[in-house]
Design a protein around this motif. Structure first.
Motif, PDB file in Angstrom:
ATOM      1  N   HIS A 179     -22.355  28.461 -19.111  1.00  0.00           N
ATOM      2  CA  HIS A 179     -21.914  27.068 -19.140  1.00  0.00           C
ATOM      3  C   HIS A 179     -22.057  26.530 -20.556  1.00  0.00           C
ATOM      4  O   HIS A 179     -23.123  26.635 -21.155  1.00  0.00           O
ATOM      5  N   LEU A 194       0.827  -1.205   0.000  1.00  0.00           N
ATOM      6  CA  LEU A 194       0.000   0.000   0.000  1.00  0.00           C
ATOM      7  C   LEU A 194       0.866   1.262   0.000  1.00  0.00           C
ATOM      8  O   LEU A 194       0.561   2.242  -0.668  1.00  0.00           O
ATOM      9  N   VAL A 204     -23.738  17.911 -23.748  1.00  0.00           N
ATOM     10  CA  VAL A 204     -24.256  17.495 -22.441  1.00  0.00           C
ATOM     11  C   VAL A 204     -25.774  17.317 -22.523  1.00  0.00           C
ATOM     12  O   VAL A 204     -26.344  16.393 -21.955  1.00  0.00           O
ATOM     13  N   MET A 205     -26.425  18.233 -23.249  1.00  0.00           N
ATOM     14  CA  MET A 205     -27.882  18.203 -23.330  1.00  0.00           C
ATOM     15  C   MET A 205     -28.321  17.901 -24.758  1.00  0.00           C
ATOM     16  O   MET A 205     -27.631  18.224 -25.709  1.00  0.00           O
ATOM     17  N   ASN A 249     -26.807  31.702 -16.700  1.00  0.00           N
ATOM     18  CA  ASN A 249     -27.287  31.900 -15.332  1.00  0.00           C
ATOM     19  C   ASN A 249     -27.875  33.273 -15.111  1.00  0.00           C
ATOM     20  O   ASN A 249     -27.607  34.189 -15.881  1.00  0.00           O
ATOM     21  N   LEU A 307     -25.820  27.514 -21.431  1.00  0.00           N
ATOM     22  CA  LEU A 307     -26.793  27.671 -20.375  1.00  0.00           C
ATOM     23  C   LEU A 307     -26.398  28.923 -19.600  1.00  0.00           C
ATOM     24  O   LEU A 307     -25.311  28.998 -19.043  1.00  0.00           O
ATOM     25  N   TYR A 326     -34.653  18.781 -20.766  1.00  0.00           N
ATOM     26  CA  TYR A 326     -33.560  19.677 -20.358  1.00  0.00           C
ATOM     27  C   TYR A 326     -33.329  19.651 -18.859  1.00  0.00           C
ATOM     28  O   TYR A 326     -32.738  20.575 -18.295  1.00  0.00           O
ATOM     29  N   ARG A 327     -33.827  18.593 -18.211  1.00  0.00           N
ATOM     30  CA  ARG A 327     -33.599  18.370 -16.787  1.00  0.00           C
ATOM     31  C   ARG A 327     -33.985  19.579 -15.945  1.00  0.00           C
ATOM     32  O   ARG A 327     -33.336  19.915 -14.968  1.00  0.00           O
ATOM     33  N   VAL A 328     -35.060  20.261 -16.360  1.00  0.00           N
ATOM     34  CA  VAL A 328     -35.579  21.358 -15.543  1.00  0.00           C
ATOM     35  C   VAL A 328     -37.000  20.967 -15.123  1.00  0.00           C
ATOM     36  O   VAL A 328     -37.553  19.998 -15.616  1.00  0.00           O
ATOM     37  N   VAL A 388      -1.673   6.714  -6.428  1.00  0.00           N
ATOM     38  CA  VAL A 388      -3.131   6.879  -6.518  1.00  0.00           C
ATOM     39  C   VAL A 388      -3.507   8.315  -6.174  1.00  0.00           C
ATOM     40  O   VAL A 388      -4.277   8.956  -6.882  1.00  0.00           O
ATOM     41  N   LEU A 389      -2.910   8.825  -5.098  1.00  0.00           N
ATOM     42  CA  LEU A 389      -3.231  10.188  -4.683  1.00  0.00           C
ATOM     43  C   LEU A 389      -2.864  11.179  -5.777  1.00  0.00           C
ATOM     44  O   LEU A 389      -3.605  12.113  -6.065  1.00  0.00           O
ATOM     45  N   ILE A 449       1.748   2.013  -3.484  1.00  0.00           N
ATOM     46  CA  ILE A 449       0.646   2.375  -4.384  1.00  0.00           C
ATOM     47  C   ILE A 449       0.081   3.740  -4.020  1.00  0.00           C
ATOM     48  O   ILE A 449      -0.232   4.542  -4.893  1.00  0.00           O
ATOM     49  N   LEU A 450      -0.024   3.988  -2.727  1.00  0.00           N
ATOM     50  CA  LEU A 450      -0.772   5.152  -2.256  1.00  0.00           C
ATOM     51  C   LEU A 450      -0.355   6.484  -2.887  1.00  0.00           C
ATOM     52  O   LEU A 450      -1.207   7.198  -3.409  1.00  0.00           O
ATOM     53  N   LEU A 498      -8.718  15.414 -10.587  1.00  0.00           N
ATOM     54  CA  LEU A 498      -9.561  16.423  -9.947  1.00  0.00           C
ATOM     55  C   LEU A 498      -9.254  17.805 -10.496  1.00  0.00           C
ATOM     56  O   LEU A 498     -10.141  18.576 -10.827  1.00  0.00           O
ATOM     57  N   LEU A 509     -11.802  20.208 -12.387  1.00  0.00           N
ATOM     58  CA  LEU A 509     -12.184  21.495 -11.819  1.00  0.00           C
ATOM     59  C   LEU A 509     -11.827  22.654 -12.741  1.00  0.00           C
ATOM     60  O   LEU A 509     -12.521  23.660 -12.781  1.00  0.00           O
TER      61      LEU A 509
END
Lengths: 289, 202
Positions: free
Chosen positions: B34, B3, B39-40, B182, B180, B145-147, B10-11, B6-7, B18, B22
């Motif tokens: 956006h 471990l 996506v839609m 806002n 999209l 449209y998930r609204v 992996v981190l 590996i650790l 990430l 982001l």
């Protein structure tokens, strides 16, 4: 009335594979119960049933619709998917009943898969106390990162990725936590003390995040305004409720699990053979003359 | 491998992925809105316009479309958004503006009759089309449209609030979902986003 029941039972976004999986597990378990016919299966069966049904309900009924359009219901959904449902399932130790009910080829298949070296290594890796805690808290933080949360709620694919990852991680975490066997029985059965440390280590980050959301003066997750809410409710109230659900019940699960682990600890301690270095319970006192 | 070996890897991998996720490393043009390309799903609907005629998405083919879900009794967000759209379109040249449709979709068909819709949209300039439909049609489009939308309890005068999406959806001339927008986006930012999108589409 009938229409309403049908509406509530109809999945908002049907996932045939998921429904099939639930059906197979439920059938195997019911068949296992019927074959074993043991009285002491009843209590675990109730826990298992509640856990399985609650996980199904939040994913494949109209509850899922509200979870998509209300932040606080979304948080309640994740509380069940990540904490409560898997907790009850792990607590019921369903392996023996499932194995008794599953057809032989399925048992062989699952066992064979679990014995494959890469699978076994991966399992040991994710069940390592440190990794397990990191995944448990990390996933909550990951999906609640505002930009990631935004996309997850807008994209059908990411939404299911989010929910399934929470469910799978919940099962892994509580399976690791609530293993009733004596520590050291398997390579992933860690000592009670270590498990309690992990349980308490995952608590502060959850409290911090929940408190941050509940006490935030502004909207943290604007996706619910973007998508519209299922019914008119003040956005800030929605957010505060969601924050409280992330904060209090989630952290309390660690406390409940600690009590259960302590009980396991006592049982293991009691069943240990008397050892020579153990002080006698009632030392014989020398009579004073 | 143990471990401890590996650790760190992996981190590191988790950290890198990430970071990529982001930073929104998509490589596309820079928008304040956006980017929802891919996506839609593409625009598709069966609705009724403010003249009472049945219309589909094909009727608006070949033109850039801004879609907003609202209702004419809306006390704040809807009129404010329509005014913002009008101001943002004002920042484009007249020819470009003529190739853009603003679709105001009422999710309150009970109160929003075609006449009422027409009165509402006409106060926000040309090129604004009022649309509505049956609950079934509206649900199909909003789910796509998930609204969503929902109705509050009526008060003594029969007035009720409607919860609805606050975003503007931008579709390309081919009906592909693009942006999209806002509530936080300013008029200038919206104008800039539309210009970027039009340039990209050319």
């Amino acid at each position: 009335m009938m229409d309403e029941i049908i509406l509530w039972l109809t999945p908002w976004e049907p996932q045939p594979l998921l429904i099939a999986l639930f059906a197979i597990v439920a059938c195997c378990y019911a068949r296992g119960l019927a074959r074993r016919r043991r009285l002491r299966d009843i209590a675990p069966a109730i826990a298992f049933g509640l856990g399985l049904i609650s996980m199904y309900v939040v994913m494949q009924t109209h509850v899922d619709y509200y979870a998509q359009y209300m932040f606080f219901i979304h948080r309640a959904q994740h509380l069940i998917l990540h904490h409560l449902g898997p907790f009850l399932i792990a607590l019921s130790m369903p392996t023996a009943v499932l194995a008794a009910g599953a057809p032989a080829w399925l048992n062989r298949g699952v066992r064979g898969l679990g014995e494959l070296p890469p699978v076994a290594a991966c399992y040991r890796f994710v069940q390592h106390p440190f990794i397990s805690a990191l995944l448990f808290v990390g996933l909550i933080y990951f999906w609640l990162t505002p930009s990631i949360h935004f996309t997850a709620m807008l994209s059908a694919r990411d939404y299911w990725l989010m929910n399934l990852s929470m469910a799978v991680d919940g099962l892994l975490f509580w399976w690791f936590m609530l293993d009733p066997r004596a520590p050291g029985t398997t390579r992933t059965t860690y000592s009670t003390g270590l498990r309690i440390i992990v349980l308490w280590a995952v608590m502060p980050p959850q409290i911090a995040l929940g408190a941050y959301i509940a006490l935030a003066p502004d909207t943290v997750y604007d996706v619910y305004a973007v998508c519209g809410r299922a019914f008119p409710i003040s956005p800030i109230v929605d957010q505060q409720l969601g924050g409280l659900i992330t904060w209090i019940p989630a952290a309390m699960m660690s406390v409940v699990a600690t009590l259960i682990l302590l009980r396991f600890g006592f049982i293991h301690e009691r069943s240990k053979p008397e050892s020579a270095d153990r002080p006698s319970a009632s030392p014989v006192k020398e009579p004073v003359t | 491998m143990t471990l401890h070996k590996i650790l760190p890897r992996v981190l590191l991998a988790v950290g890198i992925s990430l970071g990529l996720a982001l930073s929104g490393c998509s490589g596309g043009p820079d928008y304040t809105a956006h980017d929802i390309t891919g996506v839609m799903p593409d625009l598709e609907f069966n609705l009724t316009n403010e003249k009472g005629e049945a219309v589909t998405a094909d009727d608006y083919d070949g033109r850039l479309k801004l879609l907003f879900f609202g209702y004419t009794n809306c006390p704040d967000i809807c009129p404010a958004t329509m005014a913002r759209i009008r101001a943002a379109l004002g920042g484009l040249d007249a020819d470009t503006r003529d190739d853009i449709d603003v679709l105001f979709l009422s999710v309150d068909p009970e109160r929003d009759t075609p006449e009422r819709l027409q009165r509402f949209t006409s106060s926000f300039g040309d090129g604004v089309v009022g649309l509505t439909g049956t609950q079934e049609q509206l649900k199909a489009l909003s789910k796509r449209y998930r609204v969503t939308y929902g109705y509050g309890e009526p008060n003594d005068n029969g007035f009720y609030l409607v919860s609805h999406s606050s975003a503007i959806f931008v579709f390309g001339p081919d009906g592909r979902a693009r942006l999209l927008v806002n509530q936080q986006e300013s008029v200038d930012e919206l104008t800039a986003d539309l210009k970027t999108l039009l340039n990209q589409l050319d």
